[in-house]
Design a protein around this motif. Structure first.
Motif, PDB file in Angstrom:
ATOM      1  N   LEU A 134      -3.588  11.115  -3.265  1.00  0.00           N
ATOM      2  CA  LEU A 134      -3.819   9.678  -1.895  1.00  0.00           C
ATOM      3  C   LEU A 134      -2.931   9.326  -1.930  1.00  0.00           C
ATOM      4  O   LEU A 134      -2.256   8.647  -2.280  1.00  0.00           O
ATOM      5  CB  LEU A 134      -5.289   8.863  -2.515  1.00  0.00           C
ATOM      6  CG  LEU A 134      -6.563  10.089  -3.648  1.00  0.00           C
ATOM      7  CD1 LEU A 134      -7.245   8.698  -4.012  1.00  0.00           C
ATOM      8  CD2 LEU A 134      -7.586  10.287  -2.711  1.00  0.00           C
ATOM      9  N   ILE A 135      -3.285   8.986  -0.627  1.00  0.00           N
ATOM     10  CA  ILE A 135      -2.297   8.155   0.304  1.00  0.00           C
ATOM     11  C   ILE A 135      -3.520   7.278   0.904  1.00  0.00           C
ATOM     12  O   ILE A 135      -4.611   6.978   1.789  1.00  0.00           O
ATOM     13  CB  ILE A 135      -1.885   9.094   1.749  1.00  0.00           C
ATOM     14  CG1 ILE A 135      -1.186  10.379   1.700  1.00  0.00           C
ATOM     15  CG2 ILE A 135      -0.839   8.072   2.850  1.00  0.00           C
ATOM     16  CD1 ILE A 135      -0.772  10.655   2.535  1.00  0.00           C
ATOM     17  N   PRO A 136      -2.773   5.788   0.366  1.00  0.00           N
ATOM     18  CA  PRO A 136      -3.794   4.695   0.833  1.00  0.00           C
ATOM     19  C   PRO A 136      -3.052   3.769   1.868  1.00  0.00           C
ATOM     20  O   PRO A 136      -2.386   4.291   2.364  1.00  0.00           O
ATOM     21  CB  PRO A 136      -3.681   4.062  -0.738  1.00  0.00           C
ATOM     22  CG  PRO A 136      -2.358   4.341  -1.273  1.00  0.00           C
ATOM     23  CD  PRO A 136      -1.622   5.903  -0.523  1.00  0.00           C
ATOM     24  N   SER A 137      -3.651   3.801   2.471  1.00  0.00           N
ATOM     25  CA  SER A 137      -3.826   2.339   3.581  1.00  0.00           C
ATOM     26  C   SER A 137      -4.172   0.735   3.333  1.00  0.00           C
ATOM     27  O   SER A 137      -5.560   0.791   2.300  1.00  0.00           O
ATOM     28  CB  SER A 137      -4.070   2.915   4.859  1.00  0.00           C
ATOM     29  OG  SER A 137      -3.404   4.124   4.859  1.00  0.00           O
ATOM     30  N   VAL A 138      -4.360  -0.139   4.209  1.00  0.00           N
ATOM     31  CA  VAL A 138      -4.787  -0.995   4.196  1.00  0.00           C
ATOM     32  C   VAL A 138      -5.342  -1.515   5.326  1.00  0.00           C
ATOM     33  O   VAL A 138      -4.958  -1.908   6.407  1.00  0.00           O
ATOM     34  CB  VAL A 138      -4.679  -2.472   2.977  1.00  0.00           C
ATOM     35  CG1 VAL A 138      -5.227  -3.860   2.841  1.00  0.00           C
ATOM     36  CG2 VAL A 138      -3.862  -1.786   1.951  1.00  0.00           C
ATOM     37  N   GLU A 139      -6.754  -2.368   5.165  1.00  0.00           N
ATOM     38  CA  GLU A 139      -7.149  -3.024   6.058  1.00  0.00           C
ATOM     39  C   GLU A 139      -7.689  -4.360   6.779  1.00  0.00           C
ATOM     40  O   GLU A 139      -7.669  -4.346   5.484  1.00  0.00           O
ATOM     41  CB  GLU A 139      -8.211  -2.160   7.298  1.00  0.00           C
ATOM     42  CG  GLU A 139      -9.407  -1.886   6.427  1.00  0.00           C
ATOM     43  CD  GLU A 139     -10.302  -1.162   7.601  1.00  0.00           C
ATOM     44  OE1 GLU A 139     -11.048  -1.648   8.198  1.00  0.00           O
ATOM     45  OE2 GLU A 139     -10.976   0.468   7.376  1.00  0.00           O
ATOM     46  N   GLY A 140      -7.445  -5.044   7.010  1.00  0.00           N
ATOM     47  CA  GLY A 140      -8.557  -6.417   7.337  1.00  0.00           C
ATOM     48  C   GLY A 140      -8.983  -6.869   8.523  1.00  0.00           C
ATOM     49  O   GLY A 140      -8.204  -5.966   9.428  1.00  0.00           O
ATOM     50  N   ARG A 141      -9.680  -8.383   9.115  1.00  0.00           N
ATOM     51  CA  ARG A 141      -9.625  -7.900  10.222  1.00  0.00           C
ATOM     52  C   ARG A 141     -10.074  -9.735  10.808  1.00  0.00           C
ATOM     53  O   ARG A 141     -10.369 -10.228   9.308  1.00  0.00           O
ATOM     54  CB  ARG A 141     -11.131  -7.474  11.139  1.00  0.00           C
ATOM     55  CG  ARG A 141     -12.385  -8.067   9.894  1.00  0.00           C
ATOM     56  CD  ARG A 141     -13.240  -7.624  10.382  1.00  0.00           C
ATOM     57  NE  ARG A 141     -13.388  -5.653  10.289  1.00  0.00           N
ATOM     58  CZ  ARG A 141     -14.513  -5.262  10.151  1.00  0.00           C
ATOM     59  NH1 ARG A 141     -15.120  -4.975  11.150  1.00  0.00           N
ATOM     60  NH2 ARG A 141     -14.019  -3.286  10.049  1.00  0.00           N
ATOM     61  N   LEU A 172      -7.964  -6.562  14.561  1.00  0.00           N
ATOM     62  CA  LEU A 172      -7.758  -5.634  13.138  1.00  0.00           C
ATOM     63  C   LEU A 172      -6.720  -5.434  13.198  1.00  0.00           C
ATOM     64  O   LEU A 172      -5.269  -4.493  14.131  1.00  0.00           O
ATOM     65  CB  LEU A 172      -8.451  -4.294  13.471  1.00  0.00           C
ATOM     66  CG  LEU A 172      -8.509  -3.057  12.648  1.00  0.00           C
ATOM     67  CD1 LEU A 172      -9.913  -3.493  11.477  1.00  0.00           C
ATOM     68  CD2 LEU A 172      -9.882  -2.520  13.410  1.00  0.00           C
ATOM     69  N   PHE A 173      -6.512  -5.689  12.100  1.00  0.00           N
ATOM     70  CA  PHE A 173      -4.886  -5.378  11.472  1.00  0.00           C
ATOM     71  C   PHE A 173      -5.282  -4.088  10.066  1.00  0.00           C
ATOM     72  O   PHE A 173      -5.536  -4.012   9.651  1.00  0.00           O
ATOM     73  CB  PHE A 173      -4.643  -6.641  10.582  1.00  0.00           C
ATOM     74  CG  PHE A 173      -3.847  -7.220  11.106  1.00  0.00           C
ATOM     75  CD1 PHE A 173      -2.740  -7.699  12.045  1.00  0.00           C
ATOM     76  CD2 PHE A 173      -5.141  -8.407  11.472  1.00  0.00           C
ATOM     77  CE1 PHE A 173      -2.330  -9.124  12.440  1.00  0.00           C
ATOM     78  CE2 PHE A 173      -5.101  -9.369  12.116  1.00  0.00           C
ATOM     79  CZ  PHE A 173      -3.795 -10.008  12.927  1.00  0.00           C
ATOM     80  N   PHE A 174      -3.618  -2.974  10.175  1.00  0.00           N
ATOM     81  CA  PHE A 174      -3.804  -1.677   9.700  1.00  0.00           C
ATOM     82  C   PHE A 174      -2.593  -1.938   9.197  1.00  0.00           C
ATOM     83  O   PHE A 174      -1.780  -1.407   9.537  1.00  0.00           O
ATOM     84  CB  PHE A 174      -4.675  -0.729  10.841  1.00  0.00           C
ATOM     85  CG  PHE A 174      -4.500   0.502   9.497  1.00  0.00           C
ATOM     86  CD1 PHE A 174      -5.582   0.650   8.357  1.00  0.00           C
ATOM     87  CD2 PHE A 174      -3.797   1.920   9.894  1.00  0.00           C
ATOM     88  CE1 PHE A 174      -6.285   1.350   8.284  1.00  0.00           C
ATOM     89  CE2 PHE A 174      -4.297   2.922   9.595  1.00  0.00           C
ATOM     90  CZ  PHE A 174      -5.563   2.969   8.341  1.00  0.00           C
ATOM     91  N   ALA A 175      -2.667  -1.379   7.686  1.00  0.00           N
ATOM     92  CA  ALA A 175      -0.382  -1.662   7.663  1.00  0.00           C
ATOM     93  C   ALA A 175      -1.511   0.868   6.782  1.00  0.00           C
ATOM     94  O   ALA A 175      -2.116   0.599   5.141  1.00  0.00           O
ATOM     95  CB  ALA A 175      -0.801  -2.087   6.119  1.00  0.00           C
ATOM     96  N   SER A 176      -0.721   0.979   7.370  1.00  0.00           N
ATOM     97  CA  SER A 176      -0.846   2.842   6.818  1.00  0.00           C
ATOM     98  C   SER A 176      -0.427   3.522   6.455  1.00  0.00           C
ATOM     99  O   SER A 176       0.992   2.673   6.315  1.00  0.00           O
ATOM    100  CB  SER A 176      -0.769   3.088   8.838  1.00  0.00           C
ATOM    101  OG  SER A 176       0.143   3.821   9.518  1.00  0.00           O
ATOM    102  N   GLY A 177      -0.619   4.449   5.773  1.00  0.00           N
ATOM    103  CA  GLY A 177       0.509   5.171   4.569  1.00  0.00           C
ATOM    104  C   GLY A 177       0.670   5.794   5.323  1.00  0.00           C
ATOM    105  O   GLY A 177      -0.064   7.149   5.768  1.00  0.00           O
TER     106      GLY A 177
END
Length: 513
Positions: free
Chosen positions: A150-157, A221-226
């Motif tokens: 799995l490639i994980p990413s993290v989002e928040g707003r 919208l913030f997105f730290a992508s993998g």
């Protein structure tokens, strides 16, 4: 060395098992040998020579501190890395950080290899027979594909103040690093600097959104992508899930623009990369103009430009992360101190902490924050002067925090093959984003089993043992010497027996007389 598949195309080495005798490139014969090279002496020609001669393996020795390596050597190796990965290699290729014992092994092996060029064949034979050699052996198994990674990413707003149909600004940065060896890929500038800026922007705007009088009418919208280094797999699946598989998403509504942060940790230049120049009257164009104004009025030492590059779907890899959004018809751009996406710094194990200038990173963070704030609060239209400094005093950019975040990011390898959903790094990142943002959650990408876009392999790190051995010719010469000794002894015994019998016969004749 890396081993993966992307879009059905294999990259890197195909093997991990090693059990062969060590040599250096000075040796005349490298076939089925483990060829050891030091980074300071490394060249692509020597690497290809080892492969052409069917070497059994290659071990590249790196110094303890990359910052101590001459910059021309670093730049040369950074340019070689993509070529090493582009060609499929059937022999195992390893990277090891030097210490006293490893350097001793290398020097002894080099002396033995260089002696093969002596003028006398007898000297070569003698030295070969008496010299010590080393058998390099790995303790792990052959690498195999990982089918369920799995490639994980993290989002928040941060939700804006006002009605339901508020415009949304999306801020994106990929967290993963890349280089020829995953366990040595720390990715300080690319893209630790981008994640550092994203986290600082989250901190600054969370404070602004805390108070009603500074709560803007924009969703953030913030997105730290993998998987950014693997054609932005995390961003691709995130877009698919938000645009194709749900009825409620900020990405489906009113997206003002998407700002991607990539490689912002050094230099005196900033470039806004776009797939299509923004039109007059749009928020994208307003952000471009605000960037130009902030740089010109507050940071005249910085060279700023817009770089226009159309998306080339014929290429295997997209150039920048904003192209993932542009393909889905979302207005997007990437800001970076690099003018070209082909810069070797973006994919190198040489991208260590020393390559990030904290002051330049702080300055670039401030430029982006000032321009973004002027757009969100419409300050230019309200008559705010161009040289107005928004982030001062209690709201200033925290250089110490940026530095500590960079130290944390660059202290660990962040290759996509090493970061899973339960990793300490990802949990810390999620916690950090949760301090400032709402609805923070992970998003996962898993390759399709029938037609996978990416395939990772295990055995990316192994223990290698060096056993001191004598060369095979030593055993041969020893056997010859023993055989010769036994032969001489046998002949001597035979001669002694014949002599004894002769003396006995002479003695008997004497008595008879």
């Amino acid at each position: 060395m890396q081993q993966y598949e992307l879009g059905g195309q294999p990259y890197g080495t195909r093997s991990a098992v090693l059990n062969t005798e060590a040599r250096t490139v000075e040796a005349d014969v490298l076939s089925r040998r483990c060829v050891m090279m030091r980074l300071v002496d490394f060249s692509y020609e020597q690497y290809q020579k080892a492969l052409r001669q069917s070497a059994g393996a290659v071990v590249i020795i790196l110094p303890q501190s990359i910052s101590s390596v001459p910059q021309d050597v670093v730049r040369q190796f950074m340019e070689i890395e993509p070529e090493m990965l582009a060609m499929e290699t059937v022999v195992p290729v390893y990277f090891a950080v030097e210490d006293e014992e490893l350097l001793s092994i290398y020097e002894q092996t080099r002396a033995a290899s260089a002696s093969q060029g002596s003028a006398s064949a007898a000297e070569v034979l003698l030295h070969t027979a008496t010299a010590n050699g080393f058998q390099m052996v790995t303790s792990g198994a052959q690498s195999k594909a990982i089918n369920d990674w799995l490639i994980p990413s993290v989002e928040g707003r941060l939700t804006g103040l006002g009605g339901e149909d508020l415009p949304t600004v999306v801020i994106v940065a990929h967290y993963d690093s890349f280089g020829v060896a995953p366990w040595l890929s720390h990715g300080a500038d690319s893209n630790g600097s981008g994640i550092s800026v994203l986290l600082e922007l989250a901190r600054l705007f969370s404070r602004l959104y805390t108070y009603r009088r500074t709560h803007a009418g924009y969703n953030l919208l913030f997105f730290a992508s993998g998987g950014g280094k693997f054609n932005y797999q995390g961003t691709k699946r995130w877009l698919e899930d938000n645009l194709d598989h749900t009825d409620s998403s900020l990405l489906q509504d009113n997206v003002a623009f998407v700002l991607c942060l990539d490689t912002l940790g050094r230099g005196n230049s900033l470039h806004l990369h776009v797939s299509k120049p923004p039109k007059e009257g749009t928020l994208q164009n307003a952000f471009l103009r605000e960037l130009e104004m902030v740089v010109a009025s507050q940071f005249p030492e910085v060279k700023f430009s817009m770089v226009h590059k159309k998306i080339n779907l014929a290429e295997d890899m997209l150039a920048w992360e904003h192209e993932r959004f542009a393909i889905r018809r979302l207005p997007a751009f990437t800001i970076s101190h690099l003018e070209s996406h082909r810069d070797s710094l973006r994919n190198s194990i040489m991208d260590g902490r020393a390559r990030v200038d904290t002051k330049a990173l702080t300055r670039n963070t401030r430029i982006i924050a000032e321009a973004l704030t002027r757009v969100i609060y419409n300050l230019t239209e309200k008559g705010a002067p161009a040289d107005l400094q928004i982030f001062t005093e209690q709201m200033q950019i925290q250089e110490e925090q940026l530095e500590s975040v960079m130290d944390w990011l660059s202290s660990q390898p962040r290759a996509a093959q090493l970061i899973d959903k339960d990793s300490t790094f990802l949990n810390t990142l999620e916690y950090y984003m949760g301090r400032y943002l709402k609805d923070v959650k992970q998003h996962h990408v898993k390759a399709d089993k029938r037609d996978p876009e990416f395939v990772f392999y295990d055995q990316l790190k192994q223990v290698m043992n060096a056993y001191r051995v004598k060369p095979a010719i030593f055993d041969l010469l020893l056997a010859v010497c023993i055989a010769a000794y036994l032969g001489v002894a046998y002949v001597a015994v035979q001669h002694f027996g014949l002599l004894y019998k002769t003396i006995q016969r002479l003695s008997l004749k004497t008595k008879q007389q």
